[in-house]
Motif scaffolding. Sequence first.
Motif, mmCIF file in Angstrom:
data_model
loop_
_atom_site.group_PDB
_atom_site.id
_atom_site.type_symbol
_atom_site.label_atom_id
_atom_site.label_comp_id
_atom_site.label_asym_id
_atom_site.label_seq_id
_atom_site.Cartn_x
_atom_site.Cartn_y
_atom_site.Cartn_z
ATOM 1 N N ASN A 84 48.893 35.974 42.203
ATOM 2 C CA ASN A 84 47.711 35.989 43.055
ATOM 3 C C ASN A 84 46.416 36.229 42.280
ATOM 4 N N LYS A 85 46.331 37.326 41.540
ATOM 5 C CA LYS A 85 45.169 37.605 40.693
ATOM 6 C C LYS A 85 45.685 38.040 39.334
ATOM 7 N N ARG A 86 45.037 37.544 38.290
ATOM 8 C CA ARG A 86 45.462 37.898 36.934
ATOM 9 C C ARG A 86 44.247 38.147 36.060
ATOM 10 N N ARG A 87 44.386 39.136 35.189
ATOM 11 C CA ARG A 87 43.376 39.364 34.171
ATOM 12 C C ARG A 87 43.707 38.482 32.968
ATOM 13 N N PHE A 88 42.726 38.300 32.100
ATOM 14 C CA PHE A 88 42.885 37.452 30.921
ATOM 15 C C PHE A 88 44.119 37.873 30.123
ATOM 16 N N VAL A 122 37.607 41.306 34.341
ATOM 17 C CA VAL A 122 37.503 39.932 34.835
ATOM 18 C C VAL A 122 38.861 39.541 35.395
ATOM 19 N N GLU A 123 38.847 39.030 36.627
ATOM 20 C CA GLU A 123 40.085 38.571 37.259
ATOM 21 C C GLU A 123 39.964 37.093 37.598
ATOM 22 N N TYR A 124 41.105 36.427 37.524
ATOM 23 C CA TYR A 124 41.178 35.019 37.871
ATOM 24 C C TYR A 124 42.095 34.874 39.071
ATOM 25 N N SER A 125 41.686 34.021 40.000
ATOM 26 C CA SER A 125 42.502 33.734 41.178
ATOM 27 C C SER A 125 42.356 32.251 41.499
#
Length: 114
Positions: free
Chosen positions: A37-41, A81-84
């Motif tokens: 769902n959400k991931r950091r670098f 920083v999160e990526y989704s």
Amino acid sequence: MTENICHKPEIMAVHDAMDVLNGKWKISIVSSICYYNKRRFSDILNDVEGISNKMLSKELKELEMNKLINRTVHNTQPVTVEYSLTEYGRTLQSIIDDLARWGKQHRKVITGKG
């Protein structure tokens, strides 16, 4: 009897999709974000075996440019920083699931192990 149907639009559509998801890393990156769902670098870096920091950064920028992922910067110390996946990126979920199923099946066929 073979049907004489022109599948050029479908072939071009596959080409277009592969143009966006091309390369060794993008599908693995999308999968990492998709399943968590959400991931950091650093999380993605750990999930995608063999990718370098520089390449991951490049691929994330391209996925963001193609509106498949969101990059969210949190005002924390240090900055997080999160990526989704975007709503549009979530349309890849069924494709990722199908690839995972096929990959598991393929591994069984090749290795003979279940």
